[in-house]
Design an enzyme around this catalytic site. Structure first.
Site, PDB file in Angstrom:
ATOM      1  N   ASP A  92       0.862  -1.067   0.080  1.00 48.57           N
ATOM      2  CA  ASP A  92      -0.097   0.225  -0.042  1.00 48.57           C
ATOM      3  C   ASP A  92       0.966   1.120   0.139  1.00 48.57           C
ATOM      4  OD1 ASP A  92      -2.437   1.495   0.056  1.00 48.57           O
ATOM      5  OD2 ASP A  92      -2.855   1.175   2.069  1.00 48.57           O
TER       6      ASP A  92
ATOM      7  N   ASN B  15     -10.949  -2.028  -5.023  1.00 41.85           N
ATOM      8  CA  ASN B  15     -10.197  -1.495  -5.836  1.00 41.85           C
ATOM      9  C   ASN B  15     -11.040  -1.155  -7.362  1.00 41.85           C
ATOM     10  OD1 ASN B  15      -7.048  -2.345  -4.998  1.00 41.85           O
ATOM     11  ND2 ASN B  15      -8.260  -0.977  -4.152  1.00 41.85           N
TER      12      ASN B  15
HETATM   13  C1  IPE Z   1      -5.801  -2.696  -0.134  1.00 41.67           C
HETATM   14  O1  IPE Z   1      -5.291  -1.298  -0.316  1.00 41.67           O
HETATM   15  C2  IPE Z   1      -5.265  -3.222  -1.372  1.00 41.67           C
HETATM   16  C3  IPE Z   1      -3.929  -3.354  -2.072  1.00 41.67           C
HETATM   17  C4  IPE Z   1      -2.901  -3.052  -1.511  1.00 41.67           C
HETATM   18  C5  IPE Z   1      -4.264  -3.966  -3.261  1.00 41.67           C
HETATM   19  P1  IPE Z   1      -6.309   0.028  -0.408  1.00 41.67           P
HETATM   20  O2  IPE Z   1      -5.570   1.186  -0.596  1.00 41.67           O
HETATM   21  O3  IPE Z   1      -7.045  -0.421  -1.615  1.00 41.67           O
HETATM   22  O4  IPE Z   1      -7.050  -0.132   0.978  1.00 41.67           O
HETATM   23  P2  IPE Z   1      -7.836   0.648   1.769  1.00 41.67           P
HETATM   24  O5  IPE Z   1      -8.963   1.304   0.857  1.00 41.67           O
HETATM   25  O6  IPE Z   1      -7.042   1.795   1.944  1.00 41.67           O
HETATM   26  O7  IPE Z   1      -8.509   0.021   2.810  1.00 41.67           O
HETATM   27  C1  IPE Z   2      -1.594   0.279  -3.248  1.00 41.19           C
HETATM   28  O1  IPE Z   2      -1.417   1.755  -3.411  1.00 41.19           O
HETATM   29  C2  IPE Z   2      -1.892  -0.180  -4.685  1.00 41.19           C
HETATM   30  C3  IPE Z   2      -3.101  -0.825  -4.920  1.00 41.19           C
HETATM   31  C4  IPE Z   2      -4.226  -0.717  -4.066  1.00 41.19           C
HETATM   32  C5  IPE Z   2      -3.492  -1.120  -6.449  1.00 41.19           C
HETATM   33  P1  IPE Z   2      -2.852   2.771  -3.368  1.00 41.19           P
HETATM   34  O2  IPE Z   2      -2.902   2.888  -4.632  1.00 41.19           O
HETATM   35  O3  IPE Z   2      -3.744   2.261  -2.567  1.00 41.19           O
HETATM   36  O4  IPE Z   2      -1.964   4.015  -2.676  1.00 41.19           O
HETATM   37  P2  IPE Z   2      -2.259   4.978  -1.741  1.00 41.19           P
HETATM   38  O5  IPE Z   2      -2.886   4.157  -0.524  1.00 41.19           O
HETATM   39  O6  IPE Z   2      -3.602   5.839  -2.056  1.00 41.19           O
HETATM   40  O7  IPE Z   2      -1.305   5.805  -1.586  1.00 41.19           O
HETATM   41 MG    MG Z   3      -3.985   2.493  -0.621  1.00 40.18          MG
END
Ligand code: IPE
Ligand code: IPE
Ligand code: MG
Length: 224
Positions: free
Chosen positions: A11, A59
Site C-alpha cells: 500500500d 479497487n
Molecule cells: C488494499 O489497499 C489493497 C491493495 C494494497 C491492493 P487499499 O489502499 O485499496 O485499501 P484501503 O482502501 O486503504 O482500505
Molecule cells: C496500493 O497503493 C496499490 C493498489 C491498491 C493497487 P494505493 O493505490 O492504495 O496508494 P495509496 O494508498 O492511495 O497511497
Molecule cells: Mg491504499
C-alpha cells in the site's frame, strides 16, 4: 525461524507519487518494480509462500482510468516476468475473482501459471480482484450445495473442511502479514487465513520498501 508464508498488502503507491507531484500511476509503476525485487528477495531467502495483494475487489471502485492503467501494468508485468519466474523456479498462481478481469489479463495469467507449473521453488500468489468476504461467501455456497445434494452432512463441516473450500486451499495460512504505508487494517485480505498471523505494520510507502525493510520485518517476526 523463517515464516513459511508471507503475505504483503502493498500500500501507498498513490501517496508516494503525490508527494512527488506526480500522477498516482507513477507510483504504481514504481510499486511494480519494488514487487519484482521483493519477490526475488523472498525466493532467495528460502520463503516457501509469498502472497501479494495487488488489487482488491473494492479497487474496482477507483476511477476507470486508474483501474485500466493497473490492468495494463499487470498484463505487461506478467508478460515480461514469465521467463524470469521460470528462471527463478517460482510457481505462480492467483486468487480472486479472476473472471472479472479483462480477457487479455486473464490470458496473461493463464500463460504465466502454465509456464511456471513445473517449478518447485517458492509459490507466488497474486491476489487480484480479491476480497476475503466474497471468498468466504463462495465457500459457504459450495458447502451449502454439497449439503443440499447430500454429498456432505452438516456435522462434517469443520474448520479444516471450510479451509479446503477457500481459494487458498493449497497454501498454508500466512504466518506473517506485512502492510506498508502506515494503514493498520486488513482491507478484506485473507480474513479467515489470518486468524493466527503475526502482523507487521510499517509507515514506509510501498514504492520505498526495500530488501532491508523486508529483513527488518523478518527479524521482528523471529523475535516474537
Ligand atoms: C488494499 O489497499 C489493497 C491493495 C494494497 C491492493 P487499499 O489502499 O485499496 O485499501 P484501503 O482502501 O486503504 O482500505
Ligand atoms: C496500493 O497503493 C496499490 C493498489 C491498491 C493497487 P494505493 O493505490 O492504495 O496508494 P495509496 O494508498 O492511495 O497511497
Ligand atoms: Mg491504499
Amino acid at each position: 525461524m523463517l515464516p513459511k508464508h508471507i503475505a504483503i498488502i502493498m500500500d501507498g503507491n498513490g501517496r508516494w507519487a503525490q508527494l512527488r507531484g506526480r500522477p498516482r500511476t507513477f507510483g504504481h509503476i514504481k510499486g511494480a518494480r519494488v514487487a519484482k525485487k521483493i519477490i526475488t528477495a523472498c525466493a532467495q531467502q528460502g520463503i516457501e509462500n509469498l502472497t501479494l495483494y495487488a488489487f482488491s475487489s473494492e479497487n474496482w471502485l477507483r476511477p476507470v482510468s486508474e483501474v485500466s492503467f493497473l490492468m495494463t501494468l499487470l498484463r505487461r508485468y506478467l508478460k515480461k516476468e514469465a521467463a524470469n519466474l521460470v528462471k527463478e523456479n517460482i510457481q505462480f498462481t492467483v486468487i480472486g475473482e479472476i473472471e472479472k478481469l479483462p480477457s487479455d489479463v486473464i490470458e496473461a495469467i493463464q500463460f504465466v501459471k502454465k509456464s511456471t507449473e513445473q517449478n518447485t521453488g517458492m509459490k507466488l500468489t497474486f491476489a487480484i480482484s480479491y476480497g476475503s468476504r466474497n471468498e468466504i461467501l463462495d465457500a459457504v455456497k459450495k458447502i451449502a450445495a454439497k449439503v443440499k445434494f447430500q454429498e456432505m452432512d452438516i456435522q462434517q463441516i469443520n474448520e479444516d473442511v471450510f479451509s479446503k473450500h477457500l481459494q487458498t486451499k493449497d497454501t498454508p495460512d500466512p504466518d506473517l502479514i506485512i502492510r506498508t504505508s502506515g494503514e493498520n487494517r486488513l482491507s478484506n485480505f485473507l480474513m479467515w487465513q489470518a486468524a493466527y498471523s503475526e502482523f507487521y505494520f510499517t509507515d514506509i510507502l510501498w514504492p520505498d520498501f526495500t530488501e532491508q525493510d523486508l529483513n527488518l520485518a523478518l527479524i521482528d517476526f523471529q523475535k516474537r
